[in-house]
Motif scaffolding. Structure first.
Motif, PDB file in Angstrom:
ATOM      1  N   ILE A  91       2.363   0.792   0.450  1.00 48.61           N
ATOM      2  CA  ILE A  91       1.632  -0.150  -0.404  1.00 48.61           C
ATOM      3  C   ILE A  91       0.471  -0.769   0.356  1.00 48.61           C
ATOM      4  O   ILE A  91      -0.653  -0.851  -0.150  1.00 48.61           O
ATOM      5  CB  ILE A  91       2.585  -1.225  -0.936  1.00 48.61           C
ATOM      6  N   ASP A  92       0.742  -1.212   1.580  1.00 49.27           N
ATOM      7  CA  ASP A  92      -0.312  -1.846   2.386  1.00 49.27           C
ATOM      8  C   ASP A  92      -1.444  -0.874   2.694  1.00 49.27           C
ATOM      9  O   ASP A  92      -2.599  -1.292   2.852  1.00 49.27           O
ATOM     10  CB  ASP A  92       0.269  -2.384   3.689  1.00 49.27           C
ATOM     11  N   TYR A  97       1.738   4.238  -5.385  1.00 44.56           N
ATOM     12  CA  TYR A  97       3.191   4.382  -5.265  1.00 44.56           C
ATOM     13  C   TYR A  97       3.804   4.347  -6.661  1.00 44.56           C
ATOM     14  O   TYR A  97       3.482   3.480  -7.467  1.00 44.56           O
ATOM     15  CB  TYR A  97       3.767   3.243  -4.415  1.00 44.56           C
ATOM     16  N   LEU A 107      11.714  -0.182  -4.387  1.00 44.72           N
ATOM     17  CA  LEU A 107      10.487  -0.975  -4.347  1.00 44.72           C
ATOM     18  C   LEU A 107      10.803  -2.455  -4.514  1.00 44.72           C
ATOM     19  O   LEU A 107      10.271  -3.307  -3.796  1.00 44.72           O
ATOM     20  CB  LEU A 107       9.532  -0.504  -5.448  1.00 44.72           C
ATOM     21  N   CYS A 160       5.411  -9.635  -8.346  1.00 44.81           N
ATOM     22  CA  CYS A 160       5.368  -8.503  -9.270  1.00 44.81           C
ATOM     23  C   CYS A 160       5.034  -8.956 -10.687  1.00 44.81           C
ATOM     24  O   CYS A 160       5.312 -10.095 -11.071  1.00 44.81           O
ATOM     25  CB  CYS A 160       6.706  -7.775  -9.287  1.00 44.81           C
ATOM     26  N   ARG A 175       4.790  -3.885 -11.935  1.00 44.96           N
ATOM     27  CA  ARG A 175       3.678  -3.507 -11.067  1.00 44.96           C
ATOM     28  C   ARG A 175       3.575  -4.519  -9.936  1.00 44.96           C
ATOM     29  O   ARG A 175       3.735  -5.728 -10.155  1.00 44.96           O
ATOM     30  CB  ARG A 175       2.380  -3.483 -11.871  1.00 44.96           C
ATOM     31  N   CYS A 176       3.290  -4.036  -8.737  1.00 44.34           N
ATOM     32  CA  CYS A 176       3.029  -4.916  -7.604  1.00 44.34           C
ATOM     33  C   CYS A 176       1.631  -4.627  -7.094  1.00 44.34           C
ATOM     34  O   CYS A 176       1.373  -3.528  -6.571  1.00 44.34           O
ATOM     35  CB  CYS A 176       4.056  -4.692  -6.491  1.00 44.34           C
ATOM     36  N   ASN A 179      -1.630  -0.974  -6.889  1.00 50.10           N
ATOM     37  CA  ASN A 179      -1.303   0.437  -6.644  1.00 50.10           C
ATOM     38  C   ASN A 179       0.177   0.792  -6.635  1.00 50.10           C
ATOM     39  O   ASN A 179       0.526   1.946  -6.389  1.00 50.10           O
ATOM     40  CB  ASN A 179      -1.920   0.899  -5.315  1.00 50.10           C
ATOM     41  N   ALA A 180       1.086  -0.135  -6.923  1.00 56.47           N
ATOM     42  CA  ALA A 180       2.517   0.164  -6.861  1.00 56.47           C
ATOM     43  C   ALA A 180       3.192  -0.127  -8.201  1.00 56.47           C
ATOM     44  O   ALA A 180       3.077  -1.228  -8.740  1.00 56.47           O
ATOM     45  CB  ALA A 180       3.188  -0.646  -5.754  1.00 56.47           C
TER      46      ALA A 180
END
Length: 254
Positions: A91-92, A97, A107, A160, A175-176, A179-180
């Motif tokens: 994620i970073d 993801y 996750l 999230c 979603r986080c 992109n995750a």
């Protein structure tokens, strides 16, 4: 006269890390759709001793699939512990993801949330209704019937954004950051996979569970909308890449 520096060429990776949890696990429809888009699938199974990549620059995305184990098994399964430590790095790094079922629960735990069985022992196995939240309407056109196979649910942390829900397990999609994503359901499962999963399954012996005939006979009715949804979602998900090599894609996704 100063010559303007050339902009670095955008490097587009065509490899997707596919993380599974058993030797016989397969990426199903999600894998097929990614290959159709020209991506090479790099299959990894930490539970069988595979090392997860430290350098993510060669990957356009990461998909972690489901499995019979729990996201809480980090004390007994080295592979689960390894994934929980690796997910924040993905994620970073800004890599897209996608977590499906156990992948979503991993996750959740990696972000500081909780994964637990339903307080009344309820499970979701078969076709289940979900509906988008207000934030989720950007990702779901409306209520959907999805395919489920799980006995634990999630309590996501405040970082999230809840995207989909139902009354039994309130966290169905989230979603986080940009992109995750995590989804409790299984958009990857094909009819062939349902035939395998439901054959002599102990899970189907539990009270109130949809029986094998329902799983198979209702596929033609409930699967086409899910197929269209995941096909469209994957393009938008891949476009959430936050690395400097793909700024235009990242902006387009938001």
């Amino acid at each position: 006269m100063t010559v303007p520096a050339e902009k670095p060429k955008k490097v587009v990776s065509k490899k997707i890390a596919i993380v599974v949890h058993q030797e016989q696990s397969r990426p199903g429809r999600v894998g097929a759709l990614l290959e159709k888009r020209g991506y090479e699938l790099h299959r990894l199974c930490p539970n069988l001793g595979c090392n997860l990549p430290e350098d993510m620059s060669d990957y356009a995305g990461v998909v972690i699939f489901g499995g019979p184990m729990s996201a809480n098994d980090c004390g007994t399964l080295a592979g689960i512990k390894c994934e929980l430590e690796w997910i924040p790095k993905v994620i970073d790094a800004g890599v897209p993801y996608l977590g499906l079922c156990l992948g979503a629960q991993l996750l959740t735990r990696a972000l500081g949330g909780r994964v637990n069985p339903h307080p009344e022992g309820k499970v979701e196995v078969g076709y289940v209704d979900i509906e988008p939240t207000e934030a989720g309407r950007a990702w779901f056109e409306g209520p959907m019937k999805v395919y489920q196979w799980h006995r634990e649910g999630m309590q996501i942390p405040d970082c999230c954004e809840l995207l989909a829900t139902n009354d039994t397990y309130p966290v169905q999609g989230f979603r986080c950051g940009p992109n995750a994503f995590g989804f409790q359901f299984h958009p990857e499962v094909t009819l062939e996979m349902k035939e395998i999963w439901t054959l002599k399954s102990e899970r189907l012996k539990q009270p109130g569970i949809q029986q094998r005939g329902v799983h198979l006979s209702m596929h033609a009715l409930y699967d086409p909308p899910l197929d269209r949804w995941i096909d469209s979602f994957l393009d938008r998900w891949l476009a959430t890449d936050q690395r400097s090599a793909a700024p235009e894609l990242a902006m387009a996704a938001d």
